[in-house]
Design a protein around this motif. Sequence first.
Motif, PDB file in Angstrom:
ATOM      1  N   ILE B  13       0.772  -1.256  -0.039  1.00 54.48           N
ATOM      2  CA  ILE B  13      -0.075   0.168   0.078  1.00 54.48           C
ATOM      3  C   ILE B  13       1.003   1.288  -0.009  1.00 54.48           C
ATOM      4  CG2 ILE B  13      -1.766   1.401   1.405  1.00 54.48           C
ATOM      5  CD1 ILE B  13      -2.844  -1.600   2.142  1.00 54.48           C
ATOM      6  N   LYS B  14       2.011   1.343   0.950  1.00 52.20           N
ATOM      7  CA  LYS B  14       2.837   2.540   0.699  1.00 52.20           C
ATOM      8  C   LYS B  14       3.359   2.700  -0.562  1.00 52.20           C
ATOM      9  CE  LYS B  14       4.609   2.855   5.386  1.00 52.20           C
ATOM     10  NZ  LYS B  14       5.647   2.362   6.338  1.00 52.20           N
ATOM     11  N   GLN B  15       3.703   1.683  -1.338  1.00 50.17           N
ATOM     12  CA  GLN B  15       4.170   1.911  -2.626  1.00 50.17           C
ATOM     13  C   GLN B  15       3.040   2.409  -3.684  1.00 50.17           C
ATOM     14  OE1 GLN B  15       5.916  -2.365  -3.908  1.00 50.17           O
ATOM     15  NE2 GLN B  15       7.386  -1.019  -4.785  1.00 50.17           N
ATOM     16  N   SER B  16       1.818   2.276  -3.207  1.00 49.70           N
ATOM     17  CA  SER B  16       0.697   2.753  -4.009  1.00 49.70           C
ATOM     18  C   SER B  16       0.526   4.257  -3.870  1.00 49.70           C
ATOM     19  CB  SER B  16      -0.239   1.840  -3.934  1.00 49.70           C
ATOM     20  OG  SER B  16      -0.098   0.467  -4.214  1.00 49.70           O
ATOM     21  N   PHE B  17       1.056   4.708  -2.623  1.00 50.29           N
ATOM     22  CA  PHE B  17       0.443   6.251  -2.272  1.00 50.29           C
ATOM     23  C   PHE B  17       1.098   7.115  -3.538  1.00 50.29           C
ATOM     24  CE2 PHE B  17       0.687   5.344   2.259  1.00 50.29           C
ATOM     25  CZ  PHE B  17      -0.801   4.918   2.328  1.00 50.29           C
ATOM     26  N   GLY B  18       0.358   8.041  -4.013  1.00 47.82           N
ATOM     27  CA  GLY B  18       0.694   9.147  -4.829  1.00 47.82           C
ATOM     28  C   GLY B  18      -0.227   9.287  -5.685  1.00 47.82           C
ATOM     29  N   LEU B  19       0.082  10.164  -7.010  1.00 50.02           N
ATOM     30  CA  LEU B  19      -0.749  10.299  -8.188  1.00 50.02           C
ATOM     31  C   LEU B  19      -0.135   9.470  -9.180  1.00 50.02           C
ATOM     32  CD1 LEU B  19      -0.388  14.287  -8.238  1.00 50.02           C
ATOM     33  CD2 LEU B  19      -2.701  12.870  -7.827  1.00 50.02           C
ATOM     34  N   TRP B  20      -1.443   8.857 -10.133  1.00 41.33           N
ATOM     35  CA  TRP B  20      -0.920   7.904 -11.203  1.00 41.33           C
ATOM     36  C   TRP B  20      -1.506   8.204 -12.220  1.00 41.33           C
ATOM     37  CZ3 TRP B  20       2.504   3.937 -10.023  1.00 41.33           C
ATOM     38  CH2 TRP B  20       2.962   3.706  -8.538  1.00 41.33           C
ATOM     39  N   LYS B  21      -1.146   8.048 -13.298  1.00 44.31           N
ATOM     40  CA  LYS B  21      -1.552   8.666 -14.584  1.00 44.31           C
ATOM     41  C   LYS B  21      -1.946   7.018 -15.209  1.00 44.31           C
ATOM     42  CE  LYS B  21      -0.149  10.078 -18.629  1.00 44.31           C
ATOM     43  NZ  LYS B  21       1.070  10.344 -19.585  1.00 44.31           N
ATOM     44  N   ALA B  22      -3.012   6.758 -15.491  1.00 41.86           N
ATOM     45  CA  ALA B  22      -3.421   5.240 -15.819  1.00 41.86           C
ATOM     46  C   ALA B  22      -4.015   5.252 -17.460  1.00 41.86           C
ATOM     47  CB  ALA B  22      -4.640   4.744 -14.918  1.00 41.86           C
ATOM     48  N   GLN B  23      -3.499   4.329 -18.077  1.00 42.07           N
ATOM     49  CA  GLN B  23      -4.188   3.674 -19.344  1.00 42.07           C
ATOM     50  C   GLN B  23      -4.708   2.376 -19.233  1.00 42.07           C
ATOM     51  OE1 GLN B  23      -0.444   4.439 -21.980  1.00 42.07           O
ATOM     52  NE2 GLN B  23      -1.901   4.025 -23.485  1.00 42.07           N
ATOM     53  N   ARG B  24      -6.117   2.401 -19.419  1.00 39.87           N
ATOM     54  CA  ARG B  24      -6.840   1.395 -19.137  1.00 39.87           C
ATOM     55  C   ARG B  24      -7.303   0.693 -20.390  1.00 39.87           C
ATOM     56  NH1 ARG B  24     -11.764  -0.701 -16.768  1.00 39.87           N
ATOM     57  NH2 ARG B  24     -12.594   1.433 -16.732  1.00 39.87           N
TER      58      ARG B  24
END
Lengths: 186, 186
Positions: B13-24
Amino acid sequence: MGTRKLVDITQFIKQSFGLWKAQRSAHHLAFAHFEAVESRIKVSEITPDDSRVIELCRSNQIEPKRAIMPFQMTWEGHSDWDDGEVMEGSCILVPIPDKDRPNQGKLLRDQGYAEMIAAVGNYNITEDGTFILITEYKRAAAEEKIWFVNPNLRCRVSLIKTSNGTGVVTASFSSEIRSLKADSNF
Amino acid sequence: MGTRKLVDITQFIKQSFGLWKAQRSAHHLAFAHFEAVESRIKVSEITPDDSRVIELCRSNQIEPKRAIMPFQMTWEGHSDWDDGEVMEGSCILVPIPDKDRPNQGKLLRDQGYAEMIAAVGNYNITEDGTFILITEYKRAAAEEKIWFVNPNLRCRVSLIKTSNGTGVVTASFSSEIRSLKADSNF
């Protein structure tokens, strides 16, 4: 959940035999571009004494008798980037399990046709049954994960990285459904 | 290859913190249709004593002190199926590890906004660091695999199945790149 599916390379390849209808999406990360590819894939058994298997082993200085479950992949498809052109190709793949650990080893691939280059990848089957293949080329590296959701649906995630492994250039996902009707043209 | 990355839920979960730009990319399998979605995702920490966490635990008859690393996900995106409309939403997620096995447990999710329904999923982190989440709904089940390729690239494969688990309706793949510039509008 939490139960281990012990899948070996032989089982994994056997599950792959047949005709598949694939939808593949490639994400070109630098440009946030989407590419859609539809294709048909055929995976078929070839015998370990097939001359192409023996030659591929020898050209990699590997004893042909170490090969197990060699197979052929043939594909035909088209991309929304280039609607007119049909992409097609075929190659021979030969697993060479490590002597002490059958679920990891090398995967030899011949040059095939359609711009393929011969390559040697390292494979590994995880405890939850995911086949992982890492192939290093001169200027790039490819990392693939393939797993079966059920006997008739296979997922494949491929990452194309720069050769030093830092940057991922393309991430693509293929969902492959078993095609039950035989197709005489393929 | 072959080395085990022991990742625990807290690290994941810590690795997931932050802003992400996603292509799905979503593959609607019955129609072989491709859908492309671009979105921004924000994952942020919330404290275990946040009233929303306590309430979500209580509504699931779980002791709030069993919660670890609760977090909030917020997203905003658009699909090529419906260019005009912006999809957005937010929800609270609360991991409840099993008492004896910290790398598996339940993941509670609140109703959030934007048509989400509250749900309880079962998670599991495999020995190669893949987070697997299975969530059963009344008429469908969702299976997600999420893994980090590197600290700045996350992949997520989601399958939507019929509730009896036999048919897969949609297979989708999201590649998520960490967005380094802060975005004050999000």
